[in-house]
Design a protein around this motif. Structure first.
Motif, short mmCIF file in Angstrom:
data_model
loop_
_atom_site.label_atom_id
_atom_site.label_comp_id
_atom_site.label_asym_id
_atom_site.label_seq_id
_atom_site.Cartn_x
_atom_site.Cartn_y
_atom_site.Cartn_z
N ARG A 259 1.01 -1.07 0.05
CA ARG A 259 -0.06 0.06 0.04
C ARG A 259 1.05 1.11 -0.18
N VAL A 260 2.01 1.10 0.33
CA VAL A 260 3.01 2.40 0.60
C VAL A 260 4.22 2.52 -0.80
N GLU A 261 3.82 2.04 -1.81
CA GLU A 261 4.80 2.04 -2.98
C GLU A 261 4.98 3.67 -3.36
N SER B 178 2.48 15.61 2.74
CA SER B 178 1.34 15.96 2.32
C SER B 178 1.58 16.70 0.93
N ALA B 179 0.32 16.28 0.00
CA ALA B 179 0.68 16.85 -1.60
C ALA B 179 -0.80 17.60 -1.67
N GLU C 59 -3.78 17.03 1.00
CA GLU C 59 -4.07 15.61 1.18
C GLU C 59 -2.79 15.11 2.05
N PRO C 60 -2.65 14.22 3.23
CA PRO C 60 -1.93 13.75 3.62
C PRO C 60 -1.35 12.62 2.50
N SER C 61 0.01 12.20 2.67
CA SER C 61 0.31 11.04 1.54
C SER C 61 -0.34 9.64 1.79
#
Ligand code: PLP
Length: 389
Positions: free
Chosen positions: A96-98, A323-324, A331-333
């Motif tokens: 989930r974190v790629e 965050s982006a 939005e948090p990453s």
């Protein structure tokens, strides 16, 4: 004042030795390595020397190294090659974190008839290995799990995962872009099928990457064209950058052996301790047990990472936030969200990523100057007084 650069997971300074190695290939040695004449031929020799140096860094043989344009290209090439080699298998697995290089590729493949499984992580950013193994089937074509996370630095046990996955006859790829020069990579001791690396993360230039392909792995090229790279990646080689990457690989090997990495890790720890001690309501994202030696992701609750970055920028400090800005909202990453970091903390997360070029003076400057910045921003935050105290 020179900027204090602690954003090395984004990109690194090109090392002076690398610039020196590259320069002749912009000036006098501009031949095409595919040319029949010796002027071009000598350039081909330099590429092979660079290939041998990169191979040495990861204990591969030179024939297993393919030069690409970047880590993203290496990732796409690896996954598409695995799918082409297994046309009857329509299931693909990742975490989930790629990095978006894998995440967005998998999302695209999911619209093209592939079933995707995303392996979750816990609040420390550690991978759920049981979930991974339980979801492997006869129809799984490829498992791609990053070696170390670019945001938190958390390291996944890819050696163990590779062994388990390959036992089941499934191709194993790892996006290892954040690893060379920070951890030892040994492809002979570990059964990886393919690994992706990127030059600009280890003090080489942008525009060059590596795909390690284990000898015997079924492979078809992504970039189809000339016979370059043994027919595995068409296109005239980025000669200067490849030569530079060879020099960078040599340097990375030296740094792994000479204690530079331990010194860098001590500076990272000093920074982390200094900030956690002087800023209330601050915490590290991700386990500190198994982490890259250069990275720390710290959340400062009740303020926006972007605002912190802007004020750090005025102090000459370059870092990243977790965050982006998407469609006007912060939005948090996806990495921090996958870890379940509360919104009040995820919004105020800053990633510091060091290199061996950072000094104690720089780290002490950050420790001294950041806490007042955080305090000032919190004074302006409507949430700080209400919720935090
Ligand atoms: N994978 C990871 C883990 C990364 O950190 C990055 C770059 O940030 C990439 C892939 C993409 O590499 P490149 O910029 O060379 O395409």
């Amino acid at each position: 004042m020179e900027p204090i650069y602690v954003d090395n997971n984004a990109t690194t300074m090109v090392a002076p030795q690398v610039v020196e190695a590259m320069t002749p290939y912009f000036t006098e040695l501009y031949g095409n390595p595919s040319s029949m004449h010796s002027f071009g031929g000598q350039v081909g020799g330099a590429i092979e020397e660079a290939r041998a140096k990169v191979a040495r860094l990861i204990n591969a043989s030179a024939g297993e190294i393919v030069f690409t344009s970047c880590g993203t290209e290496s990732d796409s090439t690896a996954i598409r090659a695995a799918l082409a080699a297994n046309p009857d298998k329509r299931h693909i697995v990742t975490s989930r974190v790629e990095h978006p290089a894998i995440k967005n590729l998998y999302e695209q493949l999911s619209t093209q008839g592939y079933r995707t499984t995303y392996v979750p992580v816990n609040s420390a950013g550690e991978l759920d290995l049981d979930y991974l193994y339980d979801n492997l089937t006869d129809g799984t074509a490829v498992v791609s799990i990053m070696w170390a996370n670019n945001e938190t630095g958390v390291i996944f046990p890819v050696e163990e995962i590779a062994a388990e996955v390959r036992k089941r006859g499934i191709v194993f790829h790892s996006d290892s872009v954040q690893v060379p020069g920070k951890l030892t990579i040994d492809v002979q001791a570990n059964p990886f099928d393919m690994l992706s690396l990127s030059g600009h993360k280890l003090h080489a230039s942008k525009g060059v990457g590596v795909l390690y392909i284990r000898k015997g792995t079924r492979f078809s090229p992504f970039m189809v064209g000339g016979h370059q790279e043994g027919g595995r990646r068409g296109g005239t080689e980025n000669v200067a950058s490849i030569v530079g990457l060879g020099a960078a690989a040599e340097l990375a090997g030296e740094h792994l052996a000479d204690g530079s990495i331990a010194k860098m890790a001590a500076l990272r720890d000093r920074l982390e301790k200094g900030l956690l001690e002087s800023v209330p309501r601050s915490m590290v994202n991700g386990t500190v047990g198994s982490r890259l030696p250069n990275t720390t992701s710290i959340s400062f609750e009740y303020i926006e990472g972007e605002a912190i970055l802007l004020m750090m920028d005025q102090l000459g400090i370059c870092a990243s936030s977790g965050s982006a800005c998407t469609s006007g909202s912060l939005e948090p990453s996806h990495v921090l969200r996958a870890m379940g970091v509360p919104f009040t903390a995820a919004h105020g997360s800053i990633r510091f990523s060091l290199s061996t070029y950072n000094t104690q003076e720089e780290i002490d400057y950050i420790i001294e100057n950041m806490p007042p910045v955080i305090a000032r921003l919190r004074e302006m935050s409507p949430f700080w007084e209400k919720e935090a105290v």
